[in-house]
Enzyme design. Structure first.
Site, mmCIF file in Angstrom:
data_model
loop_
_atom_site.group_PDB
_atom_site.id
_atom_site.type_symbol
_atom_site.label_atom_id
_atom_site.label_comp_id
_atom_site.label_asym_id
_atom_site.label_seq_id
_atom_site.Cartn_x
_atom_site.Cartn_y
_atom_site.Cartn_z
ATOM 1 C CG ASP A 88 -0.567 -9.987 5.569
ATOM 2 O OD1 ASP A 88 -0.584 -9.145 4.642
ATOM 3 O OD2 ASP A 88 0.464 -10.225 6.240
ATOM 4 C CD GLU A 152 3.693 -5.316 4.412
ATOM 5 O OE1 GLU A 152 4.648 -4.531 4.353
ATOM 6 O OE2 GLU A 152 2.970 -5.402 5.420
ATOM 7 C CG ASP A 179 0.608 -0.959 2.671
ATOM 8 O OD1 ASP A 179 -0.218 -0.746 3.578
ATOM 9 O OD2 ASP A 179 1.462 -1.868 2.731
HETATM 10 N N1 BES Z 1 1.949 -0.391 5.320
HETATM 11 C C1 BES Z 1 3.011 -0.636 6.220
HETATM 12 C C2 BES Z 1 4.231 0.210 5.958
HETATM 13 C C3 BES Z 1 4.047 1.697 6.033
HETATM 14 C C4 BES Z 1 3.143 2.293 6.895
HETATM 15 C C5 BES Z 1 4.814 2.494 5.243
HETATM 16 C C6 BES Z 1 2.988 3.661 6.926
HETATM 17 C C7 BES Z 1 4.703 3.864 5.294
HETATM 18 C C8 BES Z 1 3.757 4.444 6.144
HETATM 19 C C9 BES Z 1 3.378 -2.114 6.160
HETATM 20 O O1 BES Z 1 2.243 -2.939 6.210
HETATM 21 C C10 BES Z 1 4.205 -2.474 7.359
HETATM 22 O O2 BES Z 1 3.697 -2.425 8.440
HETATM 23 N N2 BES Z 1 5.459 -2.835 7.166
HETATM 24 C C11 BES Z 1 6.286 -3.287 8.238
HETATM 25 C C12 BES Z 1 7.428 -4.108 7.731
HETATM 26 C C13 BES Z 1 7.100 -5.563 7.512
HETATM 27 C C14 BES Z 1 8.313 -6.301 7.015
HETATM 28 C C15 BES Z 1 6.539 -6.206 8.742
HETATM 29 C C16 BES Z 1 6.870 -2.135 8.988
HETATM 30 O O3 BES Z 1 7.087 -1.054 8.423
HETATM 31 O O4 BES Z 1 7.148 -2.327 10.176
HETATM 32 MN MN MN Z 2 0.774 -2.278 4.932
HETATM 33 MN MN MN Z 3 1.601 -3.048 8.363
#
Ligand code: BES
Ligand code: MN
Ligand code: MN
Length: 456
Positions: A88, A152, A179
């Site tokens: 996603d 995610e 990721d």
């Molecule tokens: N891949 C990201 C997280 C990420 C990006 C970690 C770059 C380290 C470096 C992940 O898809 C993401 O966006 N996570 C969200 C949290 C989620 C609960 C919506 C975030 O970090 O805001």
């Molecule tokens: Mn991600």
């Molecule tokens: Mn993300």
């Protein structure tokens, strides 16, 4: 290594074409209007896993979007790597800021522009192609399981249920995830931690209806003004967060840990220039790396209220809103911080208004081990493919499911990301360098090789 390079060279165009096909699905999990596309993306991933040689491929239904599972068990006595990723993506808005449409991947200057190019389609798809490569070249040295989810970006709520219900099926020795980001291609790095998250929405209500701002203005508190004041009070003059108890469980890094973190290459002038800001802002007493990787923060993600349409409307709004999130570091828990925030906001709310705080999703912070066999395998793999030892860094983003893998499956994670912070994740014109894509496909088989070797 030669075999790997040759396979990539011979299949170069196809490896890219398949990723492009995946990127064309607008699999936005947050917006129900894309539901059919999200489901189609899941089917595509399942098909590609099967084509690559995985067994027991299943599009596992959940209360939300499905989880795609597949595995290749070559020998029960060999170690097993569980690969996690997400198909996603974030919404593409604001659309008008994209130079080319978000779901029509386009190459410019060696980079693939598309929503999800880096986060996370470009990155998890490298694992499927690396698996295909190992299968085709007789190079799979261990067992492998894939779990690619579709929620995610909206908090992985159904994945946690799936993990709890499928502990036997998900049995493994380590979780491998691409990721996250590297410092740069010249300075390969491995993230050794992720921050947690508490996400809340605040609603401030003043008068029981929108009012004429001339007739009532001056006599009744404006909820937008009150909300702005409340939010402004959440940081003090040193940019520390003022919520009582917020830092109680936060531990300071040792000087040695700080030194390691700060020894990574960093050019402040370049950092500012990239973002077009004259000065950086942050908690006093901490470097940029410390602020983004090891300190908790509080951000307003959105704020609105009153009239925001074309032209002017003289209104004293009845309501004002904000979405606020806090990034958490080890020992803070999402539940505890959510409670502290809520209590504090209700406490500082003046009598002129009513305040309501509603929690959204959360996630726990993690620190991944750097003395494990799996981490060493990642180090060796990167050192070989990049010709340079990777630098350990702490990531500022969150992947809430990582803490859950540890709690529910007892598994540690290796975060072997190949993105760059400048890849514009969640922003318009998200991109992923073609170089990184192939480099990932080259590095991943080396990880499996060294992990199997070091496990002996
Ligand atoms: N891949 C990201 C997280 C990420 C990006 C970690 C770059 C380290 C470096 C992940 O898809 C993401 O966006 N996570 C969200 C949290 C989620 C609960 C919506 C975030 O970090 O805001
Ligand atoms: Mn991600
Ligand atoms: Mn993300």
């Amino acid at each position: 290594m030669q075999v790997i390079k040759q396979y990539i060279e011979e299949n170069k165009q196809r490896l890219l074409d398949e990723l492009f096909e995946l990127l064309r699905f607008p699999s936005v999990s947050a917006d129900p209007k894309y539901a059919p596309d999200v489901l189609n993306a899941a089917d595509y991933v399942a098909k590609k896993l099967t084509d690559a040689g995985a067994d027991k491929v299943e599009v596992c239904q959940t209360a939300g979007y499905p989880i795609v599972y597949g595995e290749k068990i070559i020998d029960a006595s060999l170690p097993t790597v569980l690969v996690y990723g997400h198909y996603d993506v974030q919404p593409a808005d604001p659309l008008e800021l994209w130079k080319t449409p978000p779901f029509e991947p386009t190459i410019r200057e060696g980079k693939i522009y598309a929503r999800g190019a880096c986060d996370d389609k470009g990155q998890f798809y490298m694992h499927i192609k690396a698996f295909e490569l190992m299968m085709q070249t007789d190079g799979l040295p261990c067992n492998i399981k894939f779990m690619i989810e579709g929620e995610e970006e909206v908090g992985s709520n159904n994945l946690s249920i799936f993990v709890k219900a499928n502990k036997e099926r998900l049995k493994a020795d380590v979780v491998l995830i691409s990721d996250t980001s590297m410092i740069s291609m010249e300075h390969p790095s491995l993230e050794t931690g992720l921050r947690g998250l508490s996400y809340l929405e605040v609603e401030v209500t003043g008068p029981n209806r929108d009012l004429h701002s001339g007739v009532y203005g001056g006599a009744v508190a404006n909820p937008a003004t009150i909300l702005a004041k409340m939010i402004a009070s959440l940081h003090d003059e040193d940019n520390h967060i003022t919520i009582p108890g917020f830092y109680d469980d936060v531990t300071e890094l040792t000087q040695a840990e700080k030194d390691t973190l700060n020894s990574a290459p960093y050019d402040e002038a370049e950092y500012k220039q990239d973002l077009d800001v004259e000065e950086l802002w942050g908690e006093k007493g901490y470097s940029t790396f410390e602020r983004t990787g090891t300190r908790p923060t509080l951000e307003v993600n959105g704020i609105w209220g009153g009239y925001i349409g074309e032209g002017a409307k003289t209104v004293l709004p009845s309501k004002a809103h904000a979405k606020i999130s806090m990034r958490l570091v080890p020992n803070q828990t999402s539940a505890q911080i959510t409670k502290l925030f809520t209590d504090h906001l209700l406490k500082i709310a003046p009598k002129y208004v009513k305040v309501q705080v509603t929690p959204h999703h959360g996630g726990e912070p993690v620190v991944t081990p750097t003395d494990s066999i799996a981490y060493q395998a990642a180090q060796k793999a990167i050192a070989e493919s990049f010709g340079k030892q990777p630098i350990p860094t702490r990531g500022g983003g969150s992947i809430p499911i990582v803490a859950l893998f540890e709690a529910e499956l007892g598994l540690k994670t290796v975060l072997m990301g190949f993105g760059l912070d400048s890849d514009a994740l969640h922003s318009p014109n998200e991109k992923y360098d073609i170089f990184n894509y192939y480099k990932g496909i080259e590095t991943i088989p080396l990880f499996h090789k060294y992990f199997a070797e070091l496990s002996k």
